[in-house]
Design an enzyme around this catalytic site. Structure first.
Site, short mmCIF file in Angstrom:
data_model
loop_
_atom_site.label_atom_id
_atom_site.label_comp_id
_atom_site.label_asym_id
_atom_site.label_seq_id
_atom_site.Cartn_x
_atom_site.Cartn_y
_atom_site.Cartn_z
CG LEU A 69 8.41 -32.16 4.67
CD1 LEU A 69 8.11 -33.57 5.14
CD2 LEU A 69 8.85 -31.29 5.85
NE ARG A 70 11.58 -25.79 0.32
CZ ARG A 70 10.58 -25.06 -0.13
NH1 ARG A 70 9.74 -25.56 -1.03
NH2 ARG A 70 10.41 -23.83 0.30
CG HIS A 73 -0.85 -20.79 -4.29
ND1 HIS A 73 0.25 -20.67 -3.47
CD2 HIS A 73 -0.85 -19.67 -5.06
CE1 HIS A 73 0.88 -19.55 -3.73
NE2 HIS A 73 0.23 -18.92 -4.70
CG HIS A 103 -1.07 -19.80 1.66
ND1 HIS A 103 -1.78 -19.34 0.57
CD2 HIS A 103 -0.07 -20.58 1.14
CE1 HIS A 103 -1.24 -19.80 -0.54
NE2 HIS A 103 -0.20 -20.56 -0.22
CG ASP A 121 3.25 -21.84 3.14
OD1 ASP A 121 3.82 -22.78 2.55
OD2 ASP A 121 3.04 -20.73 2.60
CG HIS A 167 13.50 -20.71 0.69
ND1 HIS A 167 13.33 -21.47 -0.45
CD2 HIS A 167 12.29 -20.15 0.94
CE1 HIS A 167 12.07 -21.37 -0.87
NE2 HIS A 167 11.42 -20.58 -0.04
#
Length: 430
Positions: A60-61, A178, A231, A304, A308
Protein backbone atom coordinates in the site's frame (compact mmCIF):
# COMPACT_ATOMS: atom_id res chain seq x y z
CA UNK A 1 -28.96 0.04 8.98
CA UNK A 2 -29.69 -3.48 7.81
CA UNK A 3 -28.90 -4.79 4.34
CA UNK A 4 -31.02 -7.27 2.38
CA UNK A 5 -29.23 -9.15 -0.41
CA UNK A 6 -31.89 -10.45 -2.80
CA UNK A 7 -31.78 -13.62 -4.89
CA UNK A 8 -28.21 -14.67 -4.22
CA UNK A 9 -26.68 -18.16 -4.31
CA UNK A 10 -24.29 -18.82 -1.40
CA UNK A 11 -21.11 -20.39 -2.76
CA UNK A 12 -22.85 -20.53 -6.15
CA UNK A 13 -24.79 -23.56 -4.96
CA UNK A 14 -28.46 -24.45 -4.48
CA UNK A 15 -31.50 -22.26 -4.94
CA UNK A 16 -31.53 -18.49 -4.80
CA UNK A 17 -32.12 -17.07 -1.33
CA UNK A 18 -32.27 -13.72 0.40
CA UNK A 19 -29.69 -12.83 3.03
CA UNK A 20 -30.50 -10.27 5.70
CA UNK A 21 -27.59 -8.55 7.39
CA UNK A 22 -28.17 -6.68 10.63
CA UNK A 23 -25.88 -5.33 13.34
CA UNK A 24 -22.79 -6.53 11.47
CA UNK A 25 -23.92 -10.15 11.29
CA UNK A 26 -25.86 -12.46 9.02
CA UNK A 27 -29.31 -12.34 10.62
CA UNK A 28 -31.45 -14.48 8.30
CA UNK A 29 -31.06 -16.66 5.21
CA UNK A 30 -34.09 -17.87 3.29
CA UNK A 31 -36.40 -17.37 0.32
CA UNK A 32 -38.49 -14.20 -0.01
CA UNK A 33 -37.51 -12.57 3.27
CA UNK A 34 -39.52 -9.56 4.40
CA UNK A 35 -37.82 -6.23 3.77
CA UNK A 36 -37.18 -4.26 6.97
CA UNK A 37 -38.27 -0.62 6.76
CA UNK A 38 -34.74 0.76 6.93
CA UNK A 39 -33.00 -1.92 4.88
CA UNK A 40 -30.63 -1.17 2.03
CA UNK A 41 -31.73 -3.65 -0.64
CA UNK A 42 -29.17 -5.14 -3.03
CA UNK A 43 -30.68 -6.90 -6.04
CA UNK A 44 -28.25 -9.77 -6.57
CA UNK A 45 -30.51 -12.07 -8.55
CA UNK A 46 -28.46 -15.00 -9.78
CA UNK A 47 -25.26 -13.67 -8.25
CA UNK A 48 -22.84 -15.66 -6.08
CA UNK A 49 -22.34 -14.87 -2.39
CA UNK A 50 -18.91 -15.54 -0.91
CA UNK A 51 -17.13 -14.68 2.32
CA UNK A 52 -15.09 -11.50 1.93
CA UNK A 53 -11.69 -12.06 0.38
CA UNK A 54 -8.47 -11.88 2.41
CA UNK A 55 -5.21 -10.85 0.73
CA UNK A 56 -2.05 -11.91 2.55
CA UNK A 57 0.20 -9.84 0.29
CA UNK A 58 -0.35 -6.21 -0.69
CA UNK A 59 1.86 -3.16 -0.99
CA UNK A 60 0.00 0.00 0.00
CA UNK A 61 3.15 2.19 -0.13
CA UNK A 62 2.24 4.24 2.95
CA UNK A 63 4.34 5.60 4.53
CA UNK A 64 6.92 6.90 2.09
CA UNK A 65 5.67 6.41 -1.47
CA UNK A 66 2.19 7.86 -1.36
CA UNK A 67 2.63 9.16 -4.92
CA UNK A 68 2.22 5.53 -6.10
CA UNK A 69 -0.45 4.39 -3.61
CA UNK A 70 -1.68 5.12 -0.12
CA UNK A 71 -3.87 3.33 2.37
CA UNK A 72 -7.01 5.15 1.18
CA UNK A 73 -6.60 4.40 -2.53
CA UNK A 74 -5.35 0.88 -1.85
CA UNK A 75 -8.28 0.20 0.46
CA UNK A 76 -10.66 1.42 -2.23
CA UNK A 77 -9.10 -0.93 -4.79
CA UNK A 78 -9.36 -3.77 -2.29
CA UNK A 79 -13.04 -3.14 -1.50
CA UNK A 80 -13.89 -2.90 -5.20
CA UNK A 81 -12.09 -6.20 -5.71
CA UNK A 82 -14.17 -7.95 -3.05
CA UNK A 83 -11.63 -7.82 -0.21
CA UNK A 84 -12.50 -7.24 3.43
CA UNK A 85 -8.98 -7.70 4.84
CA UNK A 86 -5.53 -7.09 3.41
CA UNK A 87 -2.00 -7.46 4.76
CA UNK A 88 0.25 -4.51 3.94
CA UNK A 89 3.88 -5.48 3.46
CA UNK A 90 6.68 -3.91 5.47
CA UNK A 91 8.89 -2.51 2.68
CA UNK A 92 7.72 1.06 3.23
CA UNK A 93 9.81 4.14 4.01
CA UNK A 94 10.41 4.04 6.90
CA UNK A 95 10.34 0.27 7.05
CA UNK A 96 7.59 -1.24 9.21
CA UNK A 97 10.10 -2.62 11.70
CA UNK A 98 8.72 -0.98 14.85
CA UNK A 99 5.34 -0.42 16.52
CA UNK A 100 5.51 3.25 15.53
CA UNK A 101 5.07 2.31 11.87
CA UNK A 102 2.88 -0.77 12.21
CA UNK A 103 0.46 1.00 14.55
CA UNK A 104 0.28 3.96 12.15
CA UNK A 105 -0.68 1.66 9.29
CA UNK A 106 -3.30 -0.06 11.43
CA UNK A 107 -4.86 3.18 12.68
CA UNK A 108 -4.86 4.69 9.19
CA UNK A 109 -6.61 1.62 7.81
CA UNK A 110 -9.24 1.84 10.54
CA UNK A 111 -9.70 5.53 9.82
CA UNK A 112 -10.37 4.84 6.13
CA UNK A 113 -12.66 1.97 7.11
CA UNK A 114 -13.08 0.20 3.77
CA UNK A 115 -11.13 -2.95 4.61
CA UNK A 116 -9.20 -4.20 7.62
CA UNK A 117 -5.59 -3.24 6.88
CA UNK A 118 -3.26 -5.52 8.83
CA UNK A 119 0.35 -4.33 8.79
CA UNK A 120 3.05 -6.91 8.18
CA UNK A 121 6.07 -6.35 10.38
CA UNK A 122 9.61 -6.66 9.09
CA UNK A 123 11.61 -9.72 10.15
CA UNK A 124 14.90 -7.82 10.23
CA UNK A 125 15.71 -4.22 11.05
CA UNK A 126 15.56 -2.11 7.91
CA UNK A 127 15.06 -5.29 5.84
CA UNK A 128 18.85 -5.57 6.03
CA UNK A 129 18.86 -9.25 6.97
CA UNK A 130 21.25 -8.82 9.88
CA UNK A 131 19.30 -8.14 13.09
CA UNK A 132 15.87 -9.40 14.12
CA UNK A 133 13.20 -6.82 14.84
CA UNK A 134 11.25 -6.63 18.09
CA UNK A 135 8.43 -8.81 16.81
CA UNK A 136 6.99 -9.14 20.30
CA UNK A 137 6.56 -5.37 20.63
CA UNK A 138 4.79 -5.12 17.27
CA UNK A 139 2.57 -8.07 18.18
CA UNK A 140 1.71 -6.43 21.50
CA UNK A 141 0.92 -3.06 19.92
CA UNK A 142 -2.40 -1.68 18.71
CA UNK A 143 -1.96 -3.45 15.37
CA UNK A 144 -1.40 -6.84 17.01
CA UNK A 145 0.93 -7.74 14.13
CA UNK A 146 0.53 -11.43 13.34
CA UNK A 147 2.66 -11.83 10.21
CA UNK A 148 6.26 -10.80 9.57
CA UNK A 149 8.13 -10.63 6.27
CA UNK A 150 11.06 -8.90 4.61
CA UNK A 151 9.17 -9.23 1.32
CA UNK A 152 10.99 -7.54 -1.51
CA UNK A 153 14.13 -9.21 -0.26
CA UNK A 154 14.81 -12.66 1.13
CA UNK A 155 15.86 -13.46 4.68
CA UNK A 156 18.78 -15.26 3.07
CA UNK A 157 21.01 -15.92 6.11
CA UNK A 158 19.94 -19.36 7.37
CA UNK A 159 20.89 -18.60 10.98
CA UNK A 160 18.84 -15.39 11.00
CA UNK A 161 15.91 -17.24 9.44
CA UNK A 162 16.18 -20.05 11.96
CA UNK A 163 16.15 -17.58 14.85
CA UNK A 164 13.20 -15.74 13.31
CA UNK A 165 11.21 -18.96 13.08
CA UNK A 166 12.02 -19.83 16.69
CA UNK A 167 11.06 -16.35 17.87
CA UNK A 168 7.84 -16.44 15.85
CA UNK A 169 6.87 -19.81 17.28
CA UNK A 170 7.08 -18.48 20.82
CA UNK A 171 4.83 -15.56 19.89
CA UNK A 172 2.37 -17.56 17.82
CA UNK A 173 2.98 -15.42 14.73
CA UNK A 174 3.89 -16.28 11.13
CA UNK A 175 7.03 -15.73 9.05
CA UNK A 176 6.34 -15.17 5.34
CA UNK A 177 9.38 -15.66 3.13
CA UNK A 178 10.22 -13.98 -0.16
CA UNK A 179 12.05 -17.02 -1.51
CA UNK A 180 15.01 -15.76 -3.50
CA UNK A 181 18.64 -16.78 -3.07
CA UNK A 182 20.18 -13.37 -3.86
CA UNK A 183 23.51 -14.75 -5.04
CA UNK A 184 21.66 -16.43 -7.91
CA UNK A 185 19.74 -13.33 -8.98
CA UNK A 186 22.36 -10.58 -9.18
CA UNK A 187 21.20 -8.29 -11.98
CA UNK A 188 18.40 -10.69 -12.95
CA UNK A 189 15.24 -9.20 -14.46
CA UNK A 190 13.58 -12.10 -16.31
CA UNK A 191 13.05 -15.84 -16.00
CA UNK A 192 16.19 -17.72 -16.99
CA UNK A 193 15.21 -19.49 -20.19
CA UNK A 194 15.06 -19.22 -23.98
CA UNK A 195 13.02 -15.99 -23.94
CA UNK A 196 15.46 -14.12 -21.70
CA UNK A 197 18.38 -15.37 -23.79
CA UNK A 198 16.72 -14.21 -27.01
CA UNK A 199 15.91 -10.80 -25.55
CA UNK A 200 19.33 -10.32 -23.95
CA UNK A 201 17.90 -10.05 -20.43
CA UNK A 202 19.73 -11.34 -17.34
CA UNK A 203 18.13 -14.59 -16.19
CA UNK A 204 16.54 -15.45 -12.82
CA UNK A 205 16.74 -19.24 -12.35
CA UNK A 206 13.99 -21.31 -10.77
CA UNK A 207 16.62 -22.66 -8.37
CA UNK A 208 16.84 -19.24 -6.69
CA UNK A 209 13.32 -19.80 -5.40
CA UNK A 210 13.36 -23.56 -5.01
CA UNK A 211 16.53 -23.64 -2.90
CA UNK A 212 15.12 -21.22 -0.31
CA UNK A 213 11.77 -23.03 -0.15
CA UNK A 214 13.57 -26.32 0.51
CA UNK A 215 15.88 -24.76 3.10
CA UNK A 216 13.09 -23.00 4.96
CA UNK A 217 10.93 -26.12 5.00
CA UNK A 218 13.75 -27.90 6.83
CA UNK A 219 14.31 -24.97 9.20
CA UNK A 220 10.58 -24.86 10.00
CA UNK A 221 10.59 -28.60 10.61
CA UNK A 222 13.43 -28.39 13.10
CA UNK A 223 11.99 -25.32 14.85
CA UNK A 224 8.48 -26.72 15.01
CA UNK A 225 7.45 -23.50 13.30
CA UNK A 226 5.03 -22.36 10.65
CA UNK A 227 6.43 -20.78 7.48
CA UNK A 228 4.57 -19.22 4.57
CA UNK A 229 6.02 -18.95 1.06
CA UNK A 230 5.20 -15.76 -0.81
CA UNK A 231 4.35 -15.71 -4.54
CA UNK A 232 5.34 -19.26 -5.60
CA UNK A 233 6.28 -19.08 -9.27
CA UNK A 234 8.09 -22.27 -10.32
CA UNK A 235 6.97 -25.81 -11.06
CA UNK A 236 9.84 -27.12 -8.94
CA UNK A 237 8.56 -25.16 -5.96
CA UNK A 238 5.31 -27.10 -6.22
CA UNK A 239 7.19 -30.39 -5.92
CA UNK A 240 9.10 -29.17 -2.86
CA UNK A 241 5.90 -27.94 -1.21
CA UNK A 242 4.25 -31.30 -1.82
CA UNK A 243 7.22 -33.14 -0.32
CA UNK A 244 7.28 -30.85 2.73
CA UNK A 245 3.56 -31.20 3.38
CA UNK A 246 3.81 -34.96 3.02
CA UNK A 247 6.46 -34.83 5.79
CA UNK A 248 4.06 -32.99 8.08
CA UNK A 249 5.96 -29.70 7.91
CA UNK A 250 3.81 -26.64 8.68
CA UNK A 251 4.38 -24.86 5.39
CA UNK A 252 1.85 -22.87 3.38
CA UNK A 253 2.15 -21.03 0.10
CA UNK A 254 0.42 -18.46 -2.05
CA UNK A 255 0.28 -17.86 -5.79
CA UNK A 256 -0.48 -14.58 -7.53
CA UNK A 257 -3.10 -14.15 -10.25
CA UNK A 258 -0.45 -12.93 -12.68
CA UNK A 259 1.62 -16.08 -12.24
CA UNK A 260 -1.50 -18.17 -12.89
CA UNK A 261 -2.32 -16.42 -16.17
CA UNK A 262 0.78 -14.86 -17.68
CA UNK A 263 4.13 -16.21 -18.85
CA UNK A 264 7.43 -14.86 -20.13
CA UNK A 265 6.23 -14.70 -23.74
CA UNK A 266 4.92 -11.26 -22.78
CA UNK A 267 8.45 -9.99 -22.29
CA UNK A 268 9.00 -9.81 -26.05
CA UNK A 269 7.52 -6.29 -26.01
CA UNK A 270 10.14 -5.10 -23.49
CA UNK A 271 7.26 -3.32 -21.72
CA UNK A 272 8.24 -2.56 -18.13
CA UNK A 273 4.70 -3.32 -16.94
CA UNK A 274 5.63 -7.01 -17.27
CA UNK A 275 8.61 -6.81 -14.93
CA UNK A 276 7.83 -8.46 -11.60
CA UNK A 277 9.65 -10.36 -8.84
CA UNK A 278 9.63 -13.30 -9.02
CA UNK A 279 9.50 -13.06 -12.81
CA UNK A 280 6.84 -14.39 -15.13
CA UNK A 281 8.05 -17.87 -15.98
CA UNK A 282 7.26 -20.34 -18.75
CA UNK A 283 3.78 -21.55 -19.67
CA UNK A 284 4.56 -24.94 -18.12
CA UNK A 285 5.12 -23.25 -14.76
CA UNK A 286 1.75 -21.51 -14.95
CA UNK A 287 0.08 -24.85 -15.69
CA UNK A 288 1.81 -26.45 -12.69
CA UNK A 289 0.77 -23.57 -10.42
CA UNK A 290 -2.87 -23.85 -11.47
CA UNK A 291 -2.90 -27.57 -10.78
CA UNK A 292 -1.17 -27.06 -7.43
CA UNK A 293 -3.81 -24.53 -6.39
CA UNK A 294 -6.54 -26.95 -7.44
CA UNK A 295 -4.88 -29.81 -5.54
CA UNK A 296 -4.30 -27.80 -2.36
CA UNK A 297 -0.51 -27.94 -2.59
CA UNK A 298 -0.65 -24.16 -2.91
CA UNK A 299 -3.03 -22.92 -0.25
CA UNK A 300 -4.27 -19.57 -1.42
CA UNK A 301 -4.26 -16.71 -3.89
CA UNK A 302 -2.51 -13.48 -2.91
CA UNK A 303 -2.29 -10.47 -5.19
CA UNK A 304 1.18 -9.04 -4.46
CA UNK A 305 -0.53 -5.78 -5.46
CA UNK A 306 2.46 -3.52 -6.18
CA UNK A 307 1.63 -0.05 -7.49
CA UNK A 308 4.28 1.99 -9.29
CA UNK A 309 4.08 5.43 -10.83
CA UNK A 310 4.33 5.90 -14.58
CA UNK A 311 7.87 7.24 -14.42
CA UNK A 312 8.94 4.04 -12.63
CA UNK A 313 7.45 1.72 -15.25
CA UNK A 314 7.72 3.59 -18.56
CA UNK A 315 11.46 3.05 -18.84
CA UNK A 316 13.67 0.38 -20.37
CA UNK A 317 12.76 -3.06 -19.07
CA UNK A 318 15.78 -3.63 -16.81
CA UNK A 319 15.30 -0.23 -15.16
CA UNK A 320 11.57 -0.66 -14.46
CA UNK A 321 10.57 -1.20 -10.85
CA UNK A 322 9.16 -4.71 -10.41
CA UNK A 323 5.51 -5.18 -9.55
CA UNK A 324 1.94 -5.15 -10.85
CA UNK A 325 -1.49 -4.04 -9.71
CA UNK A 326 -3.73 -6.89 -8.61
CA UNK A 327 -6.51 -6.09 -6.15
CA UNK A 328 -9.32 -5.26 -8.58
CA UNK A 329 -8.47 -7.92 -11.16
CA UNK A 330 -7.65 -10.85 -8.86
CA UNK A 331 -11.06 -12.51 -8.79
CA UNK A 332 -11.56 -12.24 -12.54
CA UNK A 333 -8.15 -13.73 -13.32
CA UNK A 334 -8.78 -16.61 -10.92
CA UNK A 335 -12.18 -17.22 -12.52
CA UNK A 336 -10.59 -17.27 -15.98
CA UNK A 337 -7.71 -19.56 -15.05
CA UNK A 338 -9.37 -21.81 -12.47
CA UNK A 339 -13.19 -21.71 -12.58
CA UNK A 340 -13.76 -21.52 -16.34
CA UNK A 341 -11.66 -24.65 -17.08
CA UNK A 342 -13.24 -26.55 -14.18
CA UNK A 343 -10.23 -26.63 -11.86
CA UNK A 344 -12.09 -24.86 -9.04
CA UNK A 345 -15.72 -24.36 -8.05
CA UNK A 346 -17.13 -21.22 -6.46
CA UNK A 347 -16.92 -22.93 -3.08
CA UNK A 348 -13.24 -23.52 -3.84
CA UNK A 349 -12.87 -19.81 -4.60
CA UNK A 350 -14.11 -19.14 -1.07
CA UNK A 351 -11.46 -21.56 0.19
CA UNK A 352 -8.45 -20.12 -1.64
CA UNK A 353 -9.37 -16.42 -1.51
CA UNK A 354 -11.00 -16.18 1.92
CA UNK A 355 -11.02 -19.19 4.23
CA UNK A 356 -7.44 -20.40 3.79
CA UNK A 357 -5.75 -16.98 3.97
CA UNK A 358 -7.82 -16.11 7.05
CA UNK A 359 -6.78 -19.39 8.64
CA UNK A 360 -3.11 -18.90 7.74
CA UNK A 361 -3.12 -15.43 9.28
CA UNK A 362 -5.34 -16.54 12.19
CA UNK A 363 -8.01 -13.91 11.60
CA UNK A 364 -10.97 -15.10 13.68
CA UNK A 365 -13.60 -12.87 12.03
CA UNK A 366 -12.70 -13.40 8.36
CA UNK A 367 -13.28 -16.35 6.05
CA UNK A 368 -16.25 -17.44 8.12
CA UNK A 369 -19.10 -19.71 6.94
CA UNK A 370 -22.12 -18.14 5.26
CA UNK A 371 -24.41 -18.93 8.18
CA UNK A 372 -26.73 -17.06 10.52
CA UNK A 373 -24.81 -15.43 13.37
CA UNK A 374 -21.54 -15.14 11.47
CA UNK A 375 -19.81 -11.80 10.78
CA UNK A 376 -21.14 -10.14 7.63
CA UNK A 377 -17.83 -9.83 5.78
CA UNK A 378 -19.23 -10.65 2.37
CA UNK A 379 -18.59 -10.42 -1.36
CA UNK A 380 -21.28 -10.55 -4.05
CA UNK A 381 -20.15 -11.62 -7.53
CA UNK A 382 -21.90 -11.55 -10.90
CA UNK A 383 -20.47 -14.71 -12.46
CA UNK A 384 -21.88 -13.99 -15.92
CA UNK A 385 -20.54 -10.46 -16.37
CA UNK A 386 -17.48 -9.54 -18.38
CA UNK A 387 -15.44 -6.36 -18.25
CA UNK A 388 -12.48 -4.77 -19.96
CA UNK A 389 -9.55 -3.71 -17.81
CA UNK A 390 -8.46 -0.09 -18.10
CA UNK A 391 -5.67 0.87 -15.74
CA UNK A 392 -6.64 4.53 -15.63
CA UNK A 393 -10.11 3.59 -14.37
CA UNK A 394 -8.88 1.48 -11.45
CA UNK A 395 -9.05 2.93 -7.94
CA UNK A 396 -5.31 2.66 -7.36
CA UNK A 397 -3.22 5.80 -7.63
CA UNK A 398 -1.08 3.93 -10.18
CA UNK A 399 -2.12 2.23 -13.41
CA UNK A 400 0.49 -0.50 -13.88
CA UNK A 401 -1.81 -3.40 -14.64
CA UNK A 402 -0.51 -6.17 -16.92
CA UNK A 403 -4.11 -6.91 -17.90
CA UNK A 404 -4.69 -3.63 -19.75
CA UNK A 405 -7.42 -3.97 -22.43
CA UNK A 406 -8.06 -7.63 -21.53
CA UNK A 407 -11.65 -8.81 -21.35
CA UNK A 408 -12.09 -10.74 -18.10
CA UNK A 409 -15.00 -12.69 -16.60
CA UNK A 410 -16.97 -11.99 -13.41
CA UNK A 411 -17.39 -8.74 -11.51
CA UNK A 412 -17.71 -7.90 -7.84
CA UNK A 413 -21.08 -6.17 -7.44
CA UNK A 414 -20.98 -5.54 -3.69
CA UNK A 415 -18.62 -5.86 -0.73
CA UNK A 416 -19.69 -5.69 2.91
CA UNK A 417 -17.38 -5.20 5.89
CA UNK A 418 -19.09 -6.12 9.16
CA UNK A 419 -22.43 -5.40 7.55
CA UNK A 420 -21.47 -2.05 6.03
CA UNK A 421 -21.56 -1.81 2.24
CA UNK A 422 -18.08 -0.60 1.26
CA UNK A 423 -18.37 -1.05 -2.50
CA UNK A 424 -21.33 -1.47 -4.82
CA UNK A 425 -21.63 -1.64 -8.59
CA UNK A 426 -18.07 -0.48 -9.14
CA UNK A 427 -18.22 2.49 -6.78
CA UNK A 428 -17.00 3.04 -3.24
CA UNK A 429 -19.66 3.56 -0.59
CA UNK A 430 -18.09 5.78 2.04
Amino acid sequence: MSVLIRGVRPYGEGERVDVLVDDGQIAQIGPDLAIPDTADVIDATGHVLLPGFVDLHTHLREPGREYAEDIETGSAAAALGGYTAVFAMANTNPVADSPVVTDHVWHRGQQVGLVDVHPVGAVTVGLAGAELTEMGMMNAGAAQVRMFSDDGVCVHDPLIMRRALEYATGLGVLIAQHAEEPRLTVGAVAHEGPMAARLGLAGWPRAAEESIVARDALLARDAGARVHICHASAAGTVEILKWAKDQGISITAEVTPHHLLLDDARLASYDGVNRVNPPLREASDAVALRQALADGIIDCVATDHAPHAEHEKCVEFAAARPGMLGLQTALSVVVQTMVAPGLLSWRDIARVMSENPACIARLPDQGRPLEVGEPANLTVVDPDATWTVTGADLASRSANTPFESMSLPATVTATLLRGKVTARDGKIRA
